[in-house]
Design a protein around this motif. Structure first.
Motif, PDB file in Angstrom:
ATOM      1  N   ALA A   1       0.735  -1.164  -0.201  1.00  0.00           N
ATOM      2  CA  ALA A   1      -0.060   0.030   0.062  1.00  0.00           C
ATOM      3  C   ALA A   1       0.804   1.254   0.063  1.00  0.00           C
ATOM      4  CB  ALA A   1      -0.804   0.209   1.371  1.00  0.00           C
ATOM      5  N   THR A   2       2.038   1.368   0.959  1.00  0.00           N
ATOM      6  CA  THR A   2       2.892   2.274   0.582  1.00  0.00           C
ATOM      7  C   THR A   2       3.308   2.631  -0.539  1.00  0.00           C
ATOM      8  OG1 THR A   2       3.524   1.742   2.952  1.00  0.00           O
ATOM      9  CG2 THR A   2       5.092   3.223   1.652  1.00  0.00           C
ATOM     10  N   LEU A   3       3.803   1.621  -1.436  1.00  0.00           N
ATOM     11  CA  LEU A   3       4.412   1.562  -2.781  1.00  0.00           C
ATOM     12  C   LEU A   3       3.244   2.278  -3.686  1.00  0.00           C
ATOM     13  CD1 LEU A   3       6.381  -1.376  -3.061  1.00  0.00           C
ATOM     14  CD2 LEU A   3       7.545   0.668  -2.876  1.00  0.00           C
ATOM     15  N   ARG A   4       2.066   1.848  -3.477  1.00  0.00           N
ATOM     16  CA  ARG A   4       1.043   2.414  -4.357  1.00  0.00           C
ATOM     17  C   ARG A   4       1.137   3.790  -4.212  1.00  0.00           C
ATOM     18  NH1 ARG A   4      -2.653  -3.075  -3.455  1.00  0.00           N
ATOM     19  NH2 ARG A   4      -1.984  -4.349  -5.292  1.00  0.00           N
ATOM     20  N   ASN A   5       1.029   4.327  -2.691  1.00  0.00           N
ATOM     21  CA  ASN A   5       0.655   5.645  -2.429  1.00  0.00           C
ATOM     22  C   ASN A   5       1.952   6.570  -2.790  1.00  0.00           C
ATOM     23  OD1 ASN A   5      -1.646   5.212  -1.179  1.00  0.00           O
ATOM     24  ND2 ASN A   5      -0.691   5.116   1.029  1.00  0.00           N
TER      25      ASN A   5
ATOM     26  N   VAL B   1      -3.911  13.556  -5.052  1.00  0.00           N
ATOM     27  CA  VAL B   1      -3.149  14.380  -5.318  1.00  0.00           C
ATOM     28  C   VAL B   1      -2.831  14.307  -6.861  1.00  0.00           C
ATOM     29  CG1 VAL B   1      -0.397  14.725  -5.311  1.00  0.00           C
ATOM     30  CG2 VAL B   1      -1.768  14.023  -3.334  1.00  0.00           C
ATOM     31  N   GLN B   2      -2.870  15.302  -7.534  1.00  0.00           N
ATOM     32  CA  GLN B   2      -2.748  15.530  -8.951  1.00  0.00           C
ATOM     33  C   GLN B   2      -1.468  15.257  -9.695  1.00  0.00           C
ATOM     34  OE1 GLN B   2      -5.581  15.243 -10.724  1.00  0.00           O
ATOM     35  NE2 GLN B   2      -6.711  15.363  -9.171  1.00  0.00           N
ATOM     36  N   GLU B   3      -0.449  15.991  -9.165  1.00  0.00           N
ATOM     37  CA  GLU B   3       0.864  16.103  -9.784  1.00  0.00           C
ATOM     38  C   GLU B   3       1.765  15.523  -8.627  1.00  0.00           C
ATOM     39  OE1 GLU B   3       1.676  16.718 -12.763  1.00  0.00           O
ATOM     40  OE2 GLU B   3      -0.172  17.273 -13.531  1.00  0.00           O
ATOM     41  N   HIS B   4       2.550  14.622  -8.865  1.00  0.00           N
ATOM     42  CA  HIS B   4       3.433  13.945  -7.782  1.00  0.00           C
ATOM     43  C   HIS B   4       4.859  13.583  -8.311  1.00  0.00           C
ATOM     44  CE1 HIS B   4       4.464  12.115  -4.144  1.00  0.00           C
ATOM     45  NE2 HIS B   4       4.433  11.000  -4.631  1.00  0.00           N
ATOM     46  N   ARG B   5       5.691  13.769  -7.945  1.00  0.00           N
ATOM     47  CA  ARG B   5       7.112  13.519  -8.475  1.00  0.00           C
ATOM     48  C   ARG B   5       7.538  12.105  -8.135  1.00  0.00           C
ATOM     49  NH1 ARG B   5      11.622  12.896 -11.590  1.00  0.00           N
ATOM     50  NH2 ARG B   5      13.454  12.731 -10.446  1.00  0.00           N
ATOM     51  N   GLY B   6       6.847  11.442  -7.332  1.00  0.00           N
ATOM     52  CA  GLY B   6       7.058  10.141  -6.922  1.00  0.00           C
ATOM     53  C   GLY B   6       6.281   9.219  -7.905  1.00  0.00           C
ATOM     54  N   THR B   7       5.326   9.782  -8.769  1.00  0.00           N
ATOM     55  CA  THR B   7       4.626   9.079  -9.753  1.00  0.00           C
ATOM     56  C   THR B   7       5.625   8.475 -11.027  1.00  0.00           C
ATOM     57  OG1 THR B   7       2.578   9.730  -9.336  1.00  0.00           O
ATOM     58  CG2 THR B   7       2.793   8.893 -11.598  1.00  0.00           C
ATOM     59  N   GLU B   8       6.445   9.552 -11.298  1.00  0.00           N
ATOM     60  CA  GLU B   8       7.691   9.331 -12.218  1.00  0.00           C
ATOM     61  C   GLU B   8       8.513   8.427 -11.895  1.00  0.00           C
ATOM     62  OE1 GLU B   8      10.975  12.050 -14.563  1.00  0.00           O
ATOM     63  OE2 GLU B   8       9.447  13.094 -13.672  1.00  0.00           O
ATOM     64  N   ILE B   9       8.958   8.665 -10.718  1.00  0.00           N
ATOM     65  CA  ILE B   9       9.982   7.672 -10.243  1.00  0.00           C
ATOM     66  C   ILE B   9       9.515   6.272 -10.108  1.00  0.00           C
ATOM     67  CG2 ILE B   9      11.232   6.985  -8.163  1.00  0.00           C
ATOM     68  CD1 ILE B   9      11.535  10.081  -7.494  1.00  0.00           C
ATOM     69  N   MET B  10       8.191   6.019  -9.794  1.00  0.00           N
ATOM     70  CA  MET B  10       7.669   4.622  -9.410  1.00  0.00           C
ATOM     71  C   MET B  10       7.467   4.083 -11.059  1.00  0.00           C
ATOM     72  SD  MET B  10       7.483   3.971  -6.427  1.00  0.00           S
ATOM     73  CE  MET B  10       6.529   2.376  -6.472  1.00  0.00           C
ATOM     74  N   LYS B  11       6.902   5.096 -11.832  1.00  0.00           N
ATOM     75  CA  LYS B  11       6.788   4.146 -13.372  1.00  0.00           C
ATOM     76  C   LYS B  11       8.257   3.796 -13.945  1.00  0.00           C
ATOM     77  CE  LYS B  11       2.462   6.486 -14.652  1.00  0.00           C
ATOM     78  NZ  LYS B  11       1.740   7.509 -15.437  1.00  0.00           N
TER      79      LYS B  11
ATOM     80  N   ALA C   1       9.092   0.727 -12.116  1.00  0.00           N
ATOM     81  CA  ALA C   1       8.167  -0.296 -12.620  1.00  0.00           C
ATOM     82  C   ALA C   1       8.527  -0.762 -14.054  1.00  0.00           C
ATOM     83  CB  ALA C   1       6.821   0.031 -12.782  1.00  0.00           C
ATOM     84  N   ALA C   2       8.924   0.195 -14.921  1.00  0.00           N
ATOM     85  CA  ALA C   2       9.438  -0.143 -16.343  1.00  0.00           C
ATOM     86  C   ALA C   2      10.677  -1.071 -16.391  1.00  0.00           C
ATOM     87  CB  ALA C   2       9.601   0.869 -17.233  1.00  0.00           C
ATOM     88  N   GLU C   3      11.632  -0.660 -15.341  1.00  0.00           N
ATOM     89  CA  GLU C   3      12.810  -1.426 -15.256  1.00  0.00           C
ATOM     90  C   GLU C   3      12.593  -2.838 -14.684  1.00  0.00           C
ATOM     91  OE1 GLU C   3      15.439   0.557 -12.716  1.00  0.00           O
ATOM     92  OE2 GLU C   3      15.737   2.263 -13.913  1.00  0.00           O
TER      93      GLU C   3
END
Length: 213
Positions: A124-128, A135-145, A148-150
């Motif tokens: 759940a923490t990773l999903r958050n 939250v609309q814009e979040h730096r963590g989304t780019e990092i997590m994507k 995840a791609a790797e």
């Protein structure tokens, strides 16, 4: 009117943890609670209180959440301690997660690292981190994507090596027996079994929710 506290239910197998399968596990009895750097801190010196068995620590945490008790005071206390130690949360997590040679070998750090990966809220923490609520814009989304791609590329490459045996051409691939013996259903079953990640990607890309009805 007092706010109703939501009840959270946890599966019993959350705590079905076998330390024999975890090379990074350190029994709490073996931990050294006399770290010189923490001697001056206002911390209970009882080693069993500081480092209870991982399963017991997980139960205590879930009980705290189920009782609706606020975590804010404890979280603020930890944040203040990090500031007092001139240590930011990123450096702390990096050091805890095999990012520092001394921390890798330290028994206390190993204990809490193991506890982190046995925590039922980790997913759940990773999903958050990927998509925080409201939250609309979040730096963590780019990092997590990116992460995840790797992971997906690495996993699909491993799966391709496994399923390669199913795609060897016959000596005469254009012969009538070779062409008529090919079974899409058999290949699909093998893909589902031997390459589940690749199968999910292909199915998601080529099979819509409307088609699945």
């Amino acid at each position: 009117m007092p706010r109703e506290v939501p009840q959270i239910h946890f599966s019993e197998d959350i705590f079905d943890y076998d330390s024999d399968d975890d090379p990074d596990f350190v029994p709490y009895e073996d931990l050294d609670a006399s770290d010189e750097e923490t001697d001056d801190m206002d911390i209970d010196s009882d080693s069993e209180s500081i480092n209870p068995p991982i399963q017991e620590a997980a139960r205590r945490a879930s009980n705290l959440r189920n009782q609706g008790r606020s975590l804010l005071p404890k979280v603020r206390a930890v944040c203040k301690l990090l500031m007092d130690l001139d240590l930011n949360i990123g450096d702390f997590l990096h050091a805890l997660s095999w990012g520092d040679p001394e921390c890798i070998a330290d028994d206390v750090v190993r204990y809490h690292r193991t506890a982190l990966f046995q925590n039922d809220l980790l997913l759940a923490t990773l999903r958050n981190w990927n998509k925080p609520p409201h939250v609309q814009e979040h730096r963590g989304t780019e990092i997590m994507k990116t992460f995840a791609a790797e992971c997906i590329v690495e996993e699909t490459q491993d799966e391709m090596k496994v399923i390669a045996q199913h795609f060897h051409a016959d000596s005469d691939p254009l012969s009538l027996p070779s062409l008529t013996s090919f079974s899409f259903s058999d290949i699909a079953a093998k893909l589902q079994n031997d390459a589940p990640i690749l199968w999910r990607i292909l199915k998601k890309a080529g099979w819509s929710a409307r088609q699945a009805r």
